[in-house]
Enzyme design. Structure first.
Site, short mmCIF file in Angstrom:
data_model
loop_
_atom_site.label_atom_id
_atom_site.label_comp_id
_atom_site.label_asym_id
_atom_site.label_seq_id
_atom_site.Cartn_x
_atom_site.Cartn_y
_atom_site.Cartn_z
N CYS A 1 0.41 -0.77 0.21
CA CYS A 1 -0.06 0.26 0.06
C CYS A 1 1.18 1.03 -0.12
O CYS A 1 0.62 2.03 -0.38
CB CYS A 1 -1.12 -0.02 0.96
SG CYS A 1 -0.35 0.02 2.83
N ASP A 2 1.97 1.43 0.68
CA ASP A 2 2.55 2.50 0.22
C ASP A 2 3.12 2.12 -1.07
O ASP A 2 2.87 4.39 -1.16
CB ASP A 2 4.80 1.90 0.77
CG ASP A 2 4.41 1.22 2.64
OD1 ASP A 2 3.55 0.66 2.78
OD2 ASP A 2 5.09 1.68 2.85
N ALA A 3 3.08 2.41 -1.75
CA ALA A 3 3.19 2.83 -3.74
C ALA A 3 2.24 3.09 -3.80
O ALA A 3 2.41 4.48 -4.81
CB ALA A 3 3.07 0.94 -4.42
N LEU A 4 0.45 3.29 -3.05
CA LEU A 4 0.15 4.40 -4.20
C LEU A 4 0.38 5.81 -3.52
O LEU A 4 -0.08 6.92 -4.18
CB LEU A 4 -1.05 3.96 -3.36
CG LEU A 4 -1.80 2.36 -3.47
CD1 LEU A 4 -2.74 2.48 -2.79
CD2 LEU A 4 -1.84 1.93 -4.85
N PHE A 5 1.20 5.54 -2.23
CA PHE A 5 2.06 7.41 -2.40
C PHE A 5 2.89 7.06 -3.12
O PHE A 5 3.33 8.78 -3.20
CB PHE A 5 2.03 7.11 -0.47
CG PHE A 5 2.83 9.03 -0.81
CD1 PHE A 5 1.84 10.13 -0.02
CD2 PHE A 5 4.08 9.33 -0.55
CE1 PHE A 5 2.89 11.06 0.34
CE2 PHE A 5 5.04 10.38 0.24
CZ PHE A 5 4.13 11.39 -0.02
#
Length: 729
Positions: free
Chosen positions: A181-185
């Protein structure tokens, strides 16, 4: 009291002592005085910005005091090109838009210059796609918008161009590109900004596809939170609750806000993201602790009772951002914002950084008060800036890219490299100055050609020129192309200048992808690369040696014999309800048995995808001709388009293979069924064959459509449109 910009710039540009390393501004090493921290009320704009400047200066001092590591992948508190530092650059770049202190922008420029505006991850395909390594792209996009210097964004754009076909893949794969989910930032906001900057929607469209894939896997509708990655779907805390990492959900909150800032207001599917933002923030609001922060594990507050700020700072930012942009109710969320802001400021360390920041990792862990991280400082700055904006009115979305800086501000915020160590003494300094003046005077400047920059977006024409009209134009500025378009389609054929420059160019018909209702080809051709979509359309159909979208030839002995480029032209009507013109093709050989030449009339009215063509073929003998009207076999390697042949109706319909960057093209040829002699194909073309008498005109129609143009979304729609055509022969 703040110093004027010029005074600050002079101070920053002059090292205070001989011990300052080359390339380091002395002021970077000196944090700002600690301002009064307001926690019992909404800070004023000035008070909130001052806190952002204070924390940013502390982060810069920390980075500037450390040697720059050669390998930046694992750097945790140094200046680097990895995500750890890039998350700080995101906040710092927003601060540099409003701060009168140029040190932040000077430092960011120095970072970008040091890394030559490049991104990490060149060693493999997987790392080329790593979202963490794209995070620094936000800095490059920011500097491009403020400087309009092409080199600041070209390496990033090249990497994103490489990524787009993978992000936009039509076949689902077991593994995701953005699997955590970090990738979405880290990546989606960068792709969205690239579309905003270039007005090429492919980056946003590709990111949208992968964003939704990630959400399908990691979003929990039951808990209204995001799992960090697939490993945590079944893991539990000691209290039996699922593990929902605070900073992981903070990354999503911050990414959603920046994603929506760059997404067009009318983007199809935008409501999915605004609804998701509201739902996620509603759940986050429910989980705020009494002390104003959030636990490292959102559903297990007792497991990690200590303060943790790296997730909390993003939540405060997201709530304030949502209020400022009309997505969250002010009365409901402002008390939570102020409570969180007070809690964050209780964790600001004596040296000015945000403490109690969980170290780098992938799940909740215990955190100590003295732990800091550039990502936490970046989130704090974002929160401070949104709190500053709470003093103003609700803002509209999307948010415009920052406007270009003045030359004076660019000069004041661009560090210059020190002179070589050999430049010592007045004479050598004078020689160096003369050398630099010669470099400036003698260097070739591309701007002298008057061509638009490679990455510049297509600016819409003045309102008076946005009316629908059908136009035809001879374009000697583009090697004698002949262009024609109406409100729905755009085409061109090639003239004598290109024939001389690029043999074996020929008489195939080019079809352009178009999404606006006014003429755009002239303006698109002014760019060095008009094969890039800058918001209005592009030329991605590759005619090559084929017949393209309805060129013709003579079919003899199972071979197609074709003319070269047109030789002369006449424009009869342009700029109104219809475009009309005619061209001549010089004689060309049909094997060794005869010669053929042609005059062709073109007519394209408004409101149709089809150009009427009236061809008159002449020959040096009167024997009948078999004419092959073709559609080129074009498409990506290994892909096959769809071709439909209907002899009874005299139609040949083509639906192109998917181009991940640009979509699909539909083409069609409509002829008089009474003239059809059959179908054929060669290595380059699908052909419908007509029996033609030399000297007797015949009429046919050629049409095109683009699935991203707004009126023909798929193959079924194109086939239905062709079926409704009633050509007159």
């Amino acid at each position: 009291m703040r110093l004027p910009l010029t005074a600050i710039a002079l101070t920053l540009a002059t090292p205070a002592t001989a011990q300052v390393p080359p390339g380091i501004d002395a002021a970077w090493l000196t944090p700002l005085p600690r301002p009064a921290i307001v926690t019992d009320r909404l800070p004023t704009r000035e008070e909130a910005v001052r806190m952002a400047e204070y924390v940013s200066a502390a982060q810069i001092a920390s980075m500037a005091s450390k040697p720059i590591p050669v390998s930046t992948g694992g750097a945790l508190d140094h200046m680097s090109s990895n995500w750890v530092s890039a998350a700080y650059y995101v906040g710092a770049a927003r601060l540099a838009r409003v701060s009168e202190d140029p040190r932040t922008l000077r430092f960011l420029t120095a970072v970008a210059e040091h890394y030559n505006y490049s991104v990490r991850g060149a060693k493999s395909g997987a790392t080329m796609l790593n979202a963490d390594d794209i995070a620094i792209g936000d800095l490059y996009a920011e500097l491009y918008s403020r400087r309009r210097q092409e080199g600041t964004i070209l390496p990033l754009r090249q990497r994103l161009d490489w990524q787009v076909p993978h992000l936009a893949r039509s076949t689902e794969t077991p593994a995701l590109i953005w699997w955590w989910c970090d990738a979405l930032f880290m990546a989606p906001p960068v792709l969205a900004r690239m579309s905003a900057i270039t007005r090429d929607p492919k980056y946003l469209a590709a990111a949208d596809k992968e964003w939704r894939r990630t959400a399908r896997l990691l979003w929990s509708p039951q808990h209204r939170l995001f799992f960090r990655d697939a490993r945590f779907l079944d893991r539990k805390e000691a209290n039996g609750q699922p593990i929902f990492w605070s900073r992981g959900n903070g990354w999503v909150v911050g990414g959603l806000a920046r994603w929506l800032e760059a997404m067009p207001a009318d983007y199809v599917g935008r409501a999915y993201y605004t609804d998701l933002f509201r739902t996620l923030m509603g759940r986050i609001g429910e989980l705020q602790r009494a002390d104003g922060l959030w636990p490292a594990s959102l559903l297990a507050p007792d497991a990690y009772p200590e303060a943790e700020t790296s997730g909390s700072a993003f939540f405060v930012y997201g709530m304030a951002w949502g209020i400022n942009h009309g997505l969250l109710d002010r009365a409901t969320y402002l008390p939570r914002v102020l409570k969180g802001w007070a809690a964050l400021n209780r964790q600001v360390t004596p040296d000015g950084q945000l403490g109690a920041a969980q170290k780098t990792g992938d799940q909740p862990v215990h955190t100590r008060p003295e732990e800091t991280g550039p990502y936490a400082n970046g989130a704090y700055i974002l929160a401070a800036l949104e709190i500053a904006d709470l003093n103003g009115p609700v803002q509209t979305l999307p948010q415009a890219e920052p406007g270009p800086d003045t030359p004076a501000r660019i000069a004041a915020t661009t560090p210059q490299p020190p002179a070589p160590a050999t430049v010592v003494g007045a004479a050598e300094q004078a020689r160096r100055a003369e050398e630099m003046a010669a470099v400036a005077k003698l260097s070739y400047e591309p701007a002298t050609l008057g061509r638009a920059p490679e990455v510049a977006p297509m600016a819409p024409p003045p309102p008076a020129e946005q009316r629908r009209r059908a136009v035809a134009r001879f374009a000697p500025d583009r090697l004698d192309d002949l262009l024609w378009e109406n409100d729905l389609v755009a085409h061109r054929i090639y003239g004598p200048a290109l024939e001389a420059k690029e043999p074996p160019s020929g008489s195939g018909i080019d079809a352009w992808a178009k999404r606006v209702r006014w003429p755009f080809m002239d303006r698109q051709l002014k760019f060095p690369n008009y094969h890039t979509d800058r918001g209005e359309g592009l030329d991605f159909y590759d005619v090559g040696r084929t017949r393209g979208a309805g060129g013709l030839g003579i079919w003899y002995q199972n071979k197609l014999w074709t003319s070269r480029n047109f030789s002369t032209y006449r424009i009869a009507q342009t700029g109104g309800d219809v475009a009309r013109f005619s061209v001549d093709y010089r004689p060309w050989p049909v094997d060794v048995v005869r010669k053929v030449w042609e005059t062709r009339e073109f007519s394209l009215p408004l409101g149709t995808h089809f150009t009427q063509m009236r061809s008159t073929l002449q020959s040096d003998n009167t024997d009948p001709l078999i004419v092959g009207i073709g559609i080129g076999k074009v498409g990506a390697a290994g892909t096959r388009p769809t071709i439909i042949r209907d002899q009874a109706k005299g139609r040949m319909i083509f639906w192109g293979a998917d181009d991940a960057d640009h979509g699909r093209m539909g083409l069609a040829v409509l002829v008089d069924p009474k003239m059809v002699a059959g179908f054929a194909e060669d290595a380059e073309n699908y052909l419908i064959l007509l029996r033609v008498t030399p000297g007797q005109p015949f009429t046919y129609y050629t049409g095109s459509a683009w699935d991203r143009g707004g009126d023909v979304p798929d193959q079924a729609a194109w086939e239905a449109m062709v079926a409704k055509e009633r050509p007159v022969f």
